[in-house]
Design an enzyme around this catalytic site. Structure first.
Site, PDB file in Angstrom:
ATOM      1  N   GLY A   1      48.065  36.359 -22.582  1.00 30.67           N
ATOM      2  CA  GLY A   1      47.764  36.091 -23.993  1.00 30.67           C
ATOM      3  C   GLY A   1      48.435  37.171 -24.828  1.00 30.67           C
TER       4      GLY A   1
ATOM      5  N   GLY B   1      47.788  40.826 -23.214  1.00 31.38           N
ATOM      6  CA  GLY B   1      48.442  40.888 -21.894  1.00 31.38           C
ATOM      7  C   GLY B   1      49.958  40.924 -22.041  1.00 31.38           C
TER       8      GLY B   1
ATOM      9  N   ASN C   1      37.583  41.989 -24.853  1.00 34.06           N
ATOM     10  CA  ASN C   1      36.464  42.205 -25.776  1.00 34.06           C
ATOM     11  C   ASN C   1      35.158  41.902 -25.067  1.00 34.06           C
ATOM     12  OD1 ASN C   1      37.659  42.965 -28.201  1.00 34.06           O
ATOM     13  ND2 ASN C   1      37.884  40.860 -28.938  1.00 34.06           N
TER      14      ASN C   1
ATOM     15  N   ALA D   1      47.520  42.173 -31.873  1.00 38.72           N
ATOM     16  CA  ALA D   1      48.714  41.391 -31.563  1.00 38.72           C
ATOM     17  C   ALA D   1      48.364  39.916 -31.650  1.00 38.72           C
ATOM     18  CB  ALA D   1      49.218  41.722 -30.161  1.00 38.72           C
TER      19      ALA D   1
ATOM     20  N   LYS E   1      33.193  49.606 -29.254  1.00 40.46           N
ATOM     21  CA  LYS E   1      34.004  48.421 -29.572  1.00 40.46           C
ATOM     22  C   LYS E   1      33.100  47.208 -29.751  1.00 40.46           C
ATOM     23  CE  LYS E   1      37.870  46.116 -30.143  1.00 40.46           C
ATOM     24  NZ  LYS E   1      38.705  45.441 -29.186  1.00 40.46           N
TER      25      LYS E   1
ATOM     26  N   ASN F   1      32.773  44.511 -32.856  1.00 40.42           N
ATOM     27  CA  ASN F   1      32.984  43.081 -32.625  1.00 40.42           C
ATOM     28  C   ASN F   1      31.760  42.246 -33.011  1.00 40.42           C
ATOM     29  OD1 ASN F   1      34.993  43.857 -29.783  1.00 40.42           O
ATOM     30  ND2 ASN F   1      35.723  42.928 -31.645  1.00 40.42           N
TER      31      ASN F   1
ATOM     32  N   ASN G   1      33.526  39.748 -35.633  1.00 39.71           N
ATOM     33  CA  ASN G   1      33.963  38.501 -35.002  1.00 39.71           C
ATOM     34  C   ASN G   1      33.154  37.272 -35.421  1.00 39.71           C
ATOM     35  OD1 ASN G   1      35.323  40.646 -33.766  1.00 39.71           O
ATOM     36  ND2 ASN G   1      35.765  39.422 -31.972  1.00 39.71           N
TER      37      ASN G   1
ATOM     38  N   ASN H   1      39.562  39.392 -41.828  1.00 34.13           N
ATOM     39  CA  ASN H   1      38.653  40.539 -41.629  1.00 34.13           C
ATOM     40  C   ASN H   1      38.324  41.214 -42.959  1.00 34.13           C
ATOM     41  OD1 ASN H   1      38.986  39.931 -38.973  1.00 34.13           O
ATOM     42  ND2 ASN H   1      39.984  41.841 -38.373  1.00 34.13           N
TER      43      ASN H   1
ATOM     44  N   SER I   1      39.921  37.752 -33.347  1.00 38.89           N
ATOM     45  CA  SER I   1      40.148  36.871 -32.199  1.00 38.89           C
ATOM     46  C   SER I   1      39.190  35.678 -32.216  1.00 38.89           C
ATOM     47  CB  SER I   1      39.999  37.664 -30.905  1.00 38.89           C
ATOM     48  OG  SER I   1      38.774  38.370 -30.896  1.00 38.89           O
TER      49      SER I   1
HETATM   50  O1  PAF Z   1      38.515  40.825 -31.695  1.00 36.54           O
HETATM   51  C1  PAF Z   1      39.229  41.284 -32.601  1.00 36.54           C
HETATM   52  O2  PAF Z   1      39.878  40.556 -33.361  1.00 36.54           O
HETATM   53  C2  PAF Z   1      39.345  42.793 -32.735  1.00 36.54           C
HETATM   54  O3  PAF Z   1      38.661  43.379 -31.679  1.00 36.54           O
HETATM   55  C3  PAF Z   1      38.841  43.339 -34.076  1.00 36.54           C
HETATM   56  C4  PAF Z   1      38.592  44.821 -33.944  1.00 36.54           C
HETATM   57  C5  PAF Z   1      37.581  42.661 -34.535  1.00 36.54           C
HETATM   58  C6  PAF Z   1      39.906  43.245 -35.136  1.00 36.54           C
HETATM   59  O4  PAF Z   1      40.271  41.957 -35.487  1.00 36.54           O
END
Ligand code: PAF
Length: 295
Positions: free
Chosen positions: A9, A12, A95, A121, A176, A180, A184, A194, A246
């Protein structure tokens, strides 16, 4: 080193290109068995070809870097175990938390390293990767064998800095996860960037989420002050303001999200400690309802 990336992905593929640039022999294992080669183009660099789905490469791998989504980890790594040499180091980078809880016991004969990264990315097409945000990566041993793999932080640092080794990887994972749990689900439910979470209408919800997360972290002995966490949530929102999270992307593409391993994990731990986390629970249910509506 011989390195196989399991799951090409965006993260990766980003590591595949950087590790190959650093001189390692990198191959890819994908969920498309018919593939024998993967072409990747990182930003404006020349295209790179990676041997794909080669059992020979797997057998000689020094490191397997697992970058599939949290809910794919068990199936993806279980299918490869029979081909791996016992000394092959397995690095998990995704994540969320809780994936280690139900992996096959034979996995623990390998050195296991957990990793978390803040690089951003995305893949605008199957073969191209845009590195949208430079971040940092933390690695740390999960089992005793993994704790002896400190040298890996140099290997990763030479490929894509900055990388640090942590003797308490769970603290980095909780940091982290905490971010999230806020960004998220909110960006996924509201299908926003975001940066939109800085709007006034989200402020009460964000404060409630942060206070619930702090209560659970306190019970787990990974304490963090709520003002400190709120500040770091705001910092990440600002630093990634123009990004789609994500989970926002997963929901917009009708793909299963990592919610079970993000807010779902937090709710599970909260329940174990008898802590009420209604705001996290509500966001968890909303994402589950969206996923279920597709079937
Ligand atoms: O999952 C994500 O997209 C990232 O971990 C984060 C930090 C929320 C930034 O978009």
């Amino acid at each position: 080193m011989n390195i196989t990336i399991l799951g090409a992905g965006s993260i990766g593929s980003l590591w595949a290109c950087h590790l190959a640039n650093a001189g390692h022999n990198v191959s890819i294992w994908s969920n498309k068995p018919e593939k024998s080669e993967t072409l990747l183009i990182l930003d404006n660099q020349n295209p790179k070809r990676f041997i794909t789905n080669s059992v020979l490469q797997l057998k000689s791998a020094d490191v397997i870097l697992v970058t599939v989504k949290a809910w794919q980890v068990k199936g993806a790594i279980s299918a490869l175990l029979e081909h791996l040499a016992p000394e092959t180091i397995i690095v998990f980078m995704h994540n969320g938390m809780g994936t280690m809880d139900d992996l096959p016991v034979s996995l623990y004969e390998h050195p296991i390293v957990l990793a978390t990264t803040t690089h951003g990315a995305y893949k605008p097409s199957q073969n191209s990767i845009c590195h949208t945000g430079f971040g940092s990566t933390t690695l740390g041993g999960y089992n005793n064998l993994g704790q002896r793999c400190h040298f890996l932080s140099d290997v990763f640092e030479n490929a894509l800095p900055s990388v640090t080794w942590s003797d308490s990887i769970n603290k980095a994972l909780w940091d982290k996860l905490s971010i999230n749990c806020v960004i998220n689900p909110l960006t996924a439910i509201h299908q926003c960037l975001n940066g939109d979470l800085l709007q006034e209408k989200f402020s009460t919800l964000v404060v409630q989420l942060v206070s619930e997360i702090c209560a659970v972290r306190h019970a787990e002995k990974f304490e963090i002050n709520s003002d400190v966490l709120l500040t770091s949530v705001h910092q990440v929102i600002s630093a990634t303001a123009k990004n789609h999270s994500s989970m926002q992307q997963d929901i917009s593409h009708k793909k299963i999200t990592e919610i079970d391993y993000i807010n779902g994990y937090l709710c599970k731990v909260a329940q174990r400690h008898g802590i009420s986390v209604p705001t996290n629970q509500e966001l968890y249910s909303q994402i589950k309802n969206i996923e279920q509506s597709w079937s």
